[in-house]
Scaffold this motif. Sequence first.
Motif, PDB file in Angstrom:
ATOM      1  N   LEU A  63     -40.134 -20.389 -13.669  1.00 33.35           N
ATOM      2  CA  LEU A  63     -40.695 -20.612 -14.996  1.00 33.35           C
ATOM      3  C   LEU A  63     -42.224 -20.543 -14.755  1.00 33.35           C
ATOM      4  O   LEU A  63     -42.862 -20.480 -13.808  1.00 33.35           O
ATOM      5  CB  LEU A  63     -40.238 -22.022 -15.388  1.00 33.35           C
ATOM      6  N   PRO A  64     -42.996 -20.419 -15.974  1.00 33.96           N
ATOM      7  CA  PRO A  64     -44.494 -20.531 -15.846  1.00 33.96           C
ATOM      8  C   PRO A  64     -44.900 -21.456 -14.818  1.00 33.96           C
ATOM      9  O   PRO A  64     -44.587 -22.649 -15.037  1.00 33.96           O
ATOM     10  CB  PRO A  64     -45.002 -20.397 -17.305  1.00 33.96           C
ATOM     11  N   THR A  65     -45.895 -20.865 -14.103  1.00 36.65           N
ATOM     12  CA  THR A  65     -46.395 -22.056 -13.194  1.00 36.65           C
ATOM     13  C   THR A  65     -47.546 -22.767 -13.959  1.00 36.65           C
ATOM     14  O   THR A  65     -48.036 -22.558 -15.150  1.00 36.65           O
ATOM     15  CB  THR A  65     -47.280 -21.207 -11.985  1.00 36.65           C
ATOM     16  N   GLN A  66     -48.359 -23.858 -13.211  1.00 33.82           N
ATOM     17  CA  GLN A  66     -49.190 -24.458 -13.741  1.00 33.82           C
ATOM     18  C   GLN A  66     -50.471 -23.481 -14.313  1.00 33.82           C
ATOM     19  O   GLN A  66     -51.118 -23.930 -15.212  1.00 33.82           O
ATOM     20  CB  GLN A  66     -49.644 -25.616 -12.781  1.00 33.82           C
ATOM     21  N   TYR A  67     -50.454 -22.515 -13.440  1.00 29.92           N
ATOM     22  CA  TYR A  67     -51.839 -21.597 -13.883  1.00 29.92           C
ATOM     23  C   TYR A  67     -51.418 -20.672 -15.019  1.00 29.92           C
ATOM     24  O   TYR A  67     -52.372 -20.169 -15.871  1.00 29.92           O
ATOM     25  CB  TYR A  67     -52.067 -20.657 -12.652  1.00 29.92           C
ATOM     26  N   ASP A  68     -50.361 -20.290 -15.423  1.00 28.45           N
ATOM     27  CA  ASP A  68     -49.634 -19.713 -16.317  1.00 28.45           C
ATOM     28  C   ASP A  68     -49.716 -20.403 -17.575  1.00 28.45           C
ATOM     29  O   ASP A  68     -50.146 -20.139 -18.711  1.00 28.45           O
ATOM     30  CB  ASP A  68     -48.234 -19.245 -16.136  1.00 28.45           C
ATOM     31  N   ILE A  69     -49.682 -21.906 -17.496  1.00 28.74           N
ATOM     32  CA  ILE A  69     -49.642 -22.662 -18.445  1.00 28.74           C
ATOM     33  C   ILE A  69     -51.089 -22.920 -18.979  1.00 28.74           C
ATOM     34  O   ILE A  69     -51.391 -22.946 -20.183  1.00 28.74           O
ATOM     35  CB  ILE A  69     -48.874 -23.953 -18.340  1.00 28.74           C
ATOM     36  N   GLU A  71     -53.319 -25.671 -18.937  1.00 30.99           N
ATOM     37  CA  GLU A  71     -53.580 -26.742 -19.947  1.00 30.99           C
ATOM     38  C   GLU A  71     -55.251 -26.806 -20.477  1.00 30.99           C
ATOM     39  O   GLU A  71     -55.534 -27.274 -21.557  1.00 30.99           O
ATOM     40  CB  GLU A  71     -53.030 -27.995 -19.555  1.00 30.99           C
ATOM     41  N   TYR A  72     -55.981 -26.488 -19.476  1.00 31.56           N
ATOM     42  CA  TYR A  72     -57.362 -26.362 -19.718  1.00 31.56           C
ATOM     43  C   TYR A  72     -57.731 -25.648 -20.874  1.00 31.56           C
ATOM     44  O   TYR A  72     -58.728 -26.134 -21.778  1.00 31.56           O
ATOM     45  CB  TYR A  72     -58.164 -26.239 -18.449  1.00 31.56           C
ATOM     46  N   MET A  75     -56.695 -27.071 -24.136  1.00 37.79           N
ATOM     47  CA  MET A  75     -57.730 -28.244 -24.614  1.00 37.79           C
ATOM     48  C   MET A  75     -58.985 -27.454 -25.299  1.00 37.79           C
ATOM     49  O   MET A  75     -59.537 -27.752 -26.419  1.00 37.79           O
ATOM     50  CB  MET A  75     -58.256 -29.169 -23.453  1.00 37.79           C
ATOM     51  N   GLU A  76     -59.424 -26.390 -24.735  1.00 40.06           N
ATOM     52  CA  GLU A  76     -60.485 -25.525 -25.360  1.00 40.06           C
ATOM     53  C   GLU A  76     -60.185 -25.149 -26.872  1.00 40.06           C
ATOM     54  O   GLU A  76     -60.732 -25.069 -27.613  1.00 40.06           O
ATOM     55  CB  GLU A  76     -61.083 -24.312 -24.499  1.00 40.06           C
ATOM     56  N   GLU A  77     -58.867 -24.534 -26.628  1.00 36.28           N
ATOM     57  CA  GLU A  77     -58.417 -23.851 -28.271  1.00 36.28           C
ATOM     58  C   GLU A  77     -58.200 -25.031 -28.837  1.00 36.28           C
ATOM     59  O   GLU A  77     -58.499 -24.916 -30.301  1.00 36.28           O
ATOM     60  CB  GLU A  77     -56.947 -23.361 -27.856  1.00 36.28           C
ATOM     61  N   PHE A  78     -57.782 -26.404 -28.752  1.00 35.92           N
ATOM     62  CA  PHE A  78     -57.504 -27.415 -29.460  1.00 35.92           C
ATOM     63  C   PHE A  78     -58.904 -27.737 -30.143  1.00 35.92           C
ATOM     64  O   PHE A  78     -59.298 -27.998 -31.121  1.00 35.92           O
ATOM     65  CB  PHE A  78     -56.758 -28.533 -28.805  1.00 35.92           C
ATOM     66  N   LYS A 121     -50.494 -29.492 -28.244  1.00 39.30           N
ATOM     67  CA  LYS A 121     -50.084 -29.076 -26.821  1.00 39.30           C
ATOM     68  C   LYS A 121     -48.652 -28.740 -27.031  1.00 39.30           C
ATOM     69  O   LYS A 121     -48.066 -27.947 -26.186  1.00 39.30           O
ATOM     70  CB  LYS A 121     -50.587 -30.366 -26.178  1.00 39.30           C
ATOM     71  N   ASN A 122     -47.824 -29.630 -27.513  1.00 39.01           N
ATOM     72  CA  ASN A 122     -46.344 -29.577 -27.682  1.00 39.01           C
ATOM     73  C   ASN A 122     -45.972 -28.083 -28.336  1.00 39.01           C
ATOM     74  O   ASN A 122     -44.924 -27.397 -28.019  1.00 39.01           O
ATOM     75  CB  ASN A 122     -45.531 -30.609 -28.510  1.00 39.01           C
ATOM     76  N   GLU A 123     -46.688 -27.856 -29.205  1.00 44.02           N
ATOM     77  CA  GLU A 123     -46.577 -26.422 -30.022  1.00 44.02           C
ATOM     78  C   GLU A 123     -46.937 -25.142 -29.004  1.00 44.02           C
ATOM     79  O   GLU A 123     -46.315 -24.360 -29.031  1.00 44.02           O
ATOM     80  CB  GLU A 123     -47.711 -26.201 -31.380  1.00 44.02           C
TER      81      GLU A 123
END
Length: 141
Positions: A63-69, A71-72, A75-78, A121-123
Amino acid sequence: MKGMKFFMKVKLKDVLDSLEMVSGEIDYYYNPKIGKFFMSNIGEFEALNEDELDELFTESIILPTQYDIDEYSMMEEFAATVEDQRLQNQLYISLNGSGAFRRFKDTCINFDIINDWYKFKNEKYKEIAIDWCKENNIEFE
């Protein structure tokens, strides 16, 4: 594995649950042959010998790794979607330096937009899960 077609469906919730458990130390895999998601530290498969473990990983799709995901970046996009310029600036400031994840969350709580952040984030996680299924020819429901 890419390009192979399996006639197994996964529940998108199972993909999402696995993605949320991904960390810097733990990756998740999906084995379409047995229809299971499992962690890279495969505790439940410790009875397998080395050849069986090799086969398990060979048959499985990471599955996608932490780096693929990333999350930082989420947060910038949000922050970019926030219309209130003052609040947007506070969010960007919270992202600087170590402790950014905690500060960002605290800023969202303080400005009462934490539910907006979680929804966003869920989306994003859902998009990542759907893209992963499509890229790997895995049907989902």
